[in-house]
Design a protein around this motif. Sequence first.
Motif, PDB file in Angstrom:
ATOM      1  N   LYS A 368      65.644 -17.034  -0.115  1.00  0.00           N
ATOM      2  CA  LYS A 368      64.885 -17.391  -1.306  1.00  0.00           C
ATOM      3  C   LYS A 368      63.974 -16.275  -1.801  1.00  0.00           C
ATOM      4  O   LYS A 368      63.584 -16.275  -2.970  1.00  0.00           O
ATOM      5  N   ARG A 393      72.464 -16.449  -4.149  1.00  0.00           N
ATOM      6  CA  ARG A 393      72.666 -17.562  -5.070  1.00  0.00           C
ATOM      7  C   ARG A 393      71.482 -18.528  -5.154  1.00  0.00           C
ATOM      8  O   ARG A 393      71.368 -19.287  -6.117  1.00  0.00           O
ATOM      9  N   VAL A 394      70.620 -18.536  -4.132  1.00  0.00           N
ATOM     10  CA  VAL A 394      69.458 -19.435  -4.177  1.00  0.00           C
ATOM     11  C   VAL A 394      68.151 -18.642  -4.240  1.00  0.00           C
ATOM     12  O   VAL A 394      67.078 -19.176  -3.964  1.00  0.00           O
ATOM     13  N   GLU A 396      64.786 -17.157  -5.283  1.00  0.00           N
ATOM     14  CA  GLU A 396      63.735 -17.647  -6.173  1.00  0.00           C
ATOM     15  C   GLU A 396      62.792 -16.545  -6.623  1.00  0.00           C
ATOM     16  O   GLU A 396      62.240 -16.613  -7.723  1.00  0.00           O
ATOM     17  N   SER A 426      71.322 -16.104  -9.161  1.00  0.00           N
ATOM     18  CA  SER A 426      70.427 -17.253  -9.208  1.00  0.00           C
ATOM     19  C   SER A 426      69.645 -17.217 -10.521  1.00  0.00           C
ATOM     20  O   SER A 426      68.791 -16.344 -10.722  1.00  0.00           O
ATOM     21  N   GLN A 427      69.934 -18.139 -11.405  1.00  0.00           N
ATOM     22  CA  GLN A 427      69.313 -18.117 -12.721  1.00  0.00           C
ATOM     23  C   GLN A 427      67.823 -18.430 -12.687  1.00  0.00           C
ATOM     24  O   GLN A 427      67.094 -18.101 -13.618  1.00  0.00           O
ATOM     25  N   CYS A 428      67.360 -19.055 -11.608  1.00  0.00           N
ATOM     26  CA  CYS A 428      65.934 -19.385 -11.532  1.00  0.00           C
ATOM     27  C   CYS A 428      65.113 -18.275 -10.872  1.00  0.00           C
ATOM     28  O   CYS A 428      63.900 -18.422 -10.696  1.00  0.00           O
ATOM     29  N   ALA A 429      65.728 -17.187 -10.487  1.00  0.00           N
ATOM     30  CA  ALA A 429      65.026 -16.112  -9.784  1.00  0.00           C
ATOM     31  C   ALA A 429      64.038 -15.396 -10.702  1.00  0.00           C
ATOM     32  O   ALA A 429      64.322 -15.151 -11.879  1.00  0.00           O
TER      33      ALA A 429
END
Length: 460
Positions: A368, A393-394, A396, A426-429
């Motif tokens: 993360k 992929r995950v 943050e 990861s689009q939320c990174a």
Amino acid sequence: MAKRIRFDAESRRQELPVGGGGGEGGVPDLISRLPDEVLGEIISLLPTRDGARTQAISRRWRPLWRAAPLNLDVDDLSDEDHKRIIFATKILSEHTGPGRRFSLTGFRLHNRFAKIDGWLRSRALTGLREIEFSYEFQISPLPRPMPQSALRFAPTLCVAEFACCSFPNEIVSELNFPHLKQLTLNAVSISEGTIHAILSGCPILESLVLDGNIGYRCLRISSATLRSLGVSDAWNYKEVRLEQVIIEDAPQLERLVPRPPKCDDLEIRIVKAPRLKTLGYLSKRISTCEMGTMIFQKMVLVGHPNPTRTVKILALNTNPNLDIVVKFLKCFPCLEKLYIMAFIQGRFKNTKNVRRYASLKCLDLHLKMVHLIRYQNNVAYASFVKFFVLNARVLEYMKFAVARGECDAKWISYQHNELRLSDRASQCARFDFEADYLDSRGSVCIQAINDLATDDPFGR
């Protein structure tokens, strides 16, 4: 009914002390209504000078400071050495005790050994719970002796830190530290027998830092309560210094922090630490790091080990060659946070195909956060970073600590394009560039190692 309620409230207000009890403008002084024992605990948590000043609040407060558990920080008393000595002597002679905390750090010994010994024998420090003792740091072939009186508090100490002194080996075997939870020895001369005698006398120890000491080659840890361990060898090649750390049985150990070794021959062997969660900084100066079937020799994996799934936080002190880092990710497949402190000199290995390691469970499910310290603007660094950007992929949060003067808006905009941050897996990174690193090789402060309130000492 309403009138009666108003009348009762007004009566209660009139019963409360106002004005001279510490309140202002007629506001009730509710603090002064607390029992003496509670006020004493509050006073003992204040800095030394502030605690003493509470005597001026009112007649009610005047005797409280002398009876409250004494918190004496000698450095807090004055900026001038001779005044600190005068004030400390006066406080210790007037205070009735008991003691809560005594701090004497960076003290210039000269011919004052008898003075320090007298302070430590004062009745005002009886029952002391915390001690912080060190002489002024200096390179000297003869370590300055710590007064034996500093160990008279062994039955009551909860926190102890000793630095830049020689430990009195001859009396330690007779001591037990039944309440000691936190112990720090920094630049201390102490024998191997003494250090192990101390540890065997600490039945509830939770945090231990042994940093830059001399006098012992091997450290063996067997503790049912230890949760955090920080270790490091010493600069002095002429003295006996730490060469081997063996964690024989530590069922509660969650954190192992080898502070940056000074030499190139430190060995770490973890036999039993089933709850180990935080590890690092690991570096090439650790000649061998062994965890069960997993063996790293100067950061290079030897053999085909079984993965360790308990480790969630890993810190590496190295020029992060992607081949080496990926092997760590395979060994710790449940890793959530990765810190990499890169040496300023040298370059990363340039990895052209950043997708050739893409099938990693750690990247797909767990990683993360990545914190890259001493990020530099070149192709090799960019290639290394893009591996995480395109495959984690995950993810943050990814932070880049760079040299001051480089981190302006134009430079950051260029990095966003160069590192392909818009193509992140990861689009939320989130990605942050900050000019905030210190010029040291992966050091983590002793206070962070001892802070058990957080599981991440590297995030401070």
